[in-house]
Structures are given as structure tokens and as C-alpha cells.
Design a protein around this motif. Sequence first.
Motif, PDB file in Angstrom:
ATOM      1  N   UNK A  66      49.031  24.501  24.233  1.00  0.00           N
ATOM      2  CA  UNK A  66      48.074  25.383  23.382  1.00  0.00           C
ATOM      3  C   UNK A  66      48.379  25.272  22.005  1.00  0.00           C
ATOM      4  N   UNK A  67      47.217  25.150  21.071  1.00  0.00           N
ATOM      5  CA  UNK A  67      47.442  25.066  19.840  1.00  0.00           C
ATOM      6  C   UNK A  67      46.899  26.810  19.294  1.00  0.00           C
ATOM      7  N   UNK A  68      47.706  27.045  18.212  1.00  0.00           N
ATOM      8  CA  UNK A  68      47.329  28.626  17.819  1.00  0.00           C
ATOM      9  C   UNK A  68      47.199  28.429  16.099  1.00  0.00           C
ATOM     10  N   UNK A  69      46.308  28.772  15.429  1.00  0.00           N
ATOM     11  CA  UNK A  69      46.071  28.895  13.998  1.00  0.00           C
ATOM     12  C   UNK A  69      45.281  30.034  13.706  1.00  0.00           C
ATOM     13  N   UNK A  70      45.279  30.155  12.471  1.00  0.00           N
ATOM     14  CA  UNK A  70      44.258  31.173  11.764  1.00  0.00           C
ATOM     15  C   UNK A  70      43.001  31.016  12.118  1.00  0.00           C
ATOM     16  N   UNK A  71      42.301  32.120  12.470  1.00  0.00           N
ATOM     17  CA  UNK A  71      40.730  31.823  12.423  1.00  0.00           C
ATOM     18  C   UNK A  71      39.945  31.841  11.334  1.00  0.00           C
ATOM     19  N   UNK A  72      40.646  32.465  10.205  1.00  0.00           N
ATOM     20  CA  UNK A  72      39.837  32.474   8.743  1.00  0.00           C
ATOM     21  C   UNK A  72      41.009  32.595   8.019  1.00  0.00           C
ATOM     22  N   UNK A  73      40.749  33.063   6.807  1.00  0.00           N
ATOM     23  CA  UNK A  73      41.624  33.128   5.575  1.00  0.00           C
ATOM     24  C   UNK A  73      41.302  34.511   5.123  1.00  0.00           C
ATOM     25  N   UNK A  74      42.271  34.957   4.010  1.00  0.00           N
ATOM     26  CA  UNK A  74      42.219  35.888   3.338  1.00  0.00           C
ATOM     27  C   UNK A  74      42.230  37.475   4.090  1.00  0.00           C
ATOM     28  N   UNK A  75      41.117  38.091   3.689  1.00  0.00           N
ATOM     29  CA  UNK A  75      40.868  39.349   4.303  1.00  0.00           C
ATOM     30  C   UNK A  75      40.592  39.179   5.854  1.00  0.00           C
ATOM     31  N   UNK A  76      40.468  37.998   6.255  1.00  0.00           N
ATOM     32  CA  UNK A  76      40.460  37.981   7.906  1.00  0.00           C
ATOM     33  C   UNK A  76      41.671  36.956   8.472  1.00  0.00           C
TER      34      UNK A  76
END
Length: 163
Positions: A66-76
Motif C-alpha cells: 500500500x501507499x499512504x500520503x496526504x490527500x491535500x495540503x494546509x487546512x486539509x
Amino acid sequence: MNIKVRQYTKEDVTDANGIWNKVVFDGVAFPQTEPLDEKSGDEFFSSQSFTGIAYDEESGETVGLYILHPNNVGRCGHICNASYAVRSDLRGRHIGEALVTHCMEQAKRLGFGILQFNAVVSTNHAALKLYEKLGFIRLGVIPGGFLMKDGHYEDIIPHYHIL
């Protein structure tokens, strides 16, 4: 079969590419259209917040990832995203469940608060059943959101889980 999950290392690139590229080639689950090679694969897997490699403790064989990473930046930025791939000849043996539960633990450990799936294809019945079992919430349906390899469009069903 005794499944364990550990962090990706460069030595995993050949097995990880093989599993990932099979899903890409099948064209029914991942949005990517181009296969990974040794260089692009290592860059891709190494650049994630976490890449988990599932292996059979008895044989040492790689069975999924699996890969895991942020879905968005900053406030999300507290929302993460993940993708899962199980070796095609070993599907149906709860490897996916091991990957998702490990991913949820890692995501929480890394400080994420929500795990979101943007594009679960409506024909991916095994994934839909697993996500329901693990308590993910369906957000609705995006009609025709996924272009299948054969050229027709299928609906996608975004999901989330509070970690």
C-alpha cells in the motif's frame, strides 16, 4: 500463510512494481495508466508518507503493498489517502484487510486524522465489502468517474474513516 507488513525498502522495488503494474495493466482500479520501471518505481514508493509491503512470514514472498500520503495540503493536510494492491494470484486471503488495517494504524501514527478514498470503483466489490466491514463511510456516488481500460465509464464511490 502468516501475513506481516513492513516499510518499503529499495530492495522491494521489483516485487512492488510487479504487483502495482498488474493493477495498472488490468485498468479497473487505479487511475494510473503508465507502468513503473525500476527507477520510477523506487522514486514513487520512496516518496510516499509510508509504503507498506505485505509479505508471507513463512516464505518471505511479497504478497501486496500500500501507499499512504496526504490527500491535500494546509487546512486539509490532516486527511490522508491510500491505495492498495494484492498479488493477483493471492486475492481473497485477507491480505487486503491486513494492508488496510496496518495503513490505518500508520496513518494515525503519522498524525493524520482521516483516511479518505477518492475513487473506489463501483465494480470493485471486494474493496467495497472490505471497507464496509472496517467501518468506512460512503460519501455518495460520482457517476462515470472512472475510465475503465475497455473505454467505458464506471461510477466511483468516495469513502472516509476517522482515525
